[in-house]
Design a protein around this motif. Sequence first.
Motif, PDB file in Angstrom:
ATOM      1  N   LEU A 170       0.827  -1.203   0.000  1.00 20.71           N
ATOM      2  CA  LEU A 170       0.000   0.000   0.000  1.00 20.71           C
ATOM      3  C   LEU A 170       0.865   1.257   0.000  1.00 20.71           C
ATOM      4  O   LEU A 170       0.579   2.211  -0.720  1.00 20.71           O
ATOM      5  N   TYR A 229       2.161   1.825  -3.392  1.00 17.29           N
ATOM      6  CA  TYR A 229       1.108   2.347  -4.263  1.00 17.29           C
ATOM      7  C   TYR A 229       0.908   3.844  -4.030  1.00 17.29           C
ATOM      8  O   TYR A 229       0.817   4.628  -4.986  1.00 17.29           O
ATOM      9  N   HIS A 289      -6.291   0.352  -1.911  1.00 17.09           N
ATOM     10  CA  HIS A 289      -5.910   1.025  -3.161  1.00 17.09           C
ATOM     11  C   HIS A 289      -7.053   1.041  -4.164  1.00 17.09           C
ATOM     12  O   HIS A 289      -7.266   2.019  -4.870  1.00 17.09           O
TER      13      HIS A 289
END
Length: 262
Positions: free
Chosen positions: A133, A136, A251
């Motif tokens: 995460l 991302y 996400h």
Amino acid sequence: MTLSLMPPLNLLPLKFLSDTLMLKPSRAFFKSFATTMSVQSSSNPIKSRLKGVVFDMDGTLTVPVIDFQAMYKAVLGQDLYVSIKSNSPSGIDILHHIEQWAPDKQQKAYEIIADFEQQGLDRLQIMPGAAELCGYLDSKNIRRGLITRNVKSAVDLFHERFRMSFSPALSREFRPYKPDPAPLLHICSSWEVQPNEVMMIGDSLKDDVACGKRAGAFTCLLDETGRYDSPEYATVEHKPDYKISSLSQLHLLLETNFDLTP
């Protein structure tokens, strides 16, 4: 007397009469209608801009290892714990209660909490999906901050052990701490963004969601086990905008609901 906007039939063009009386729209009408529907169906709702995500630490970025129920009972005693729990459906704010006590009693309570926290640090593990995460969010140039009611030494160990960077990273040495909105507003100010451009994510309704809501930010509750689906939480004051059961879901939630352009 009734007024009519329709001209007399004998003044209307023959084609109009045919199209109207036979309820058969013209070819031009169909073309116009199709164009309008195409524009409407292709339009997307305007998404809110998101510039930063602020995380809780214990139970959100790290696997929950502290037995908070046992800690609360050790600090408060069984009877007081049961009494406070019955009046606080969203959870117990143990630090708030300790602040009302005499200094010597406070010191003993903080020592008990410190012992539980140290045991948690010895078993510290990163939450599944947290590293991915963070990668991302970095790829989208979305800032990452951290707010915890744990101590600064725990935050420093987290950064060192897992080599992740959250800035600002505010521990309970920052006063007032969650659920007061002050730490989140402080982060927004340091980032020079508005609270409604930030999301607060954590595993606690009483701390994380309440902090985010009071600051005017978006909120996301991490509920791995579904415990907050229980009826006892149906009437809490602050409810999250979103709920996920794992960080790996975040996400897609962000991409679906927010404008993530730099």
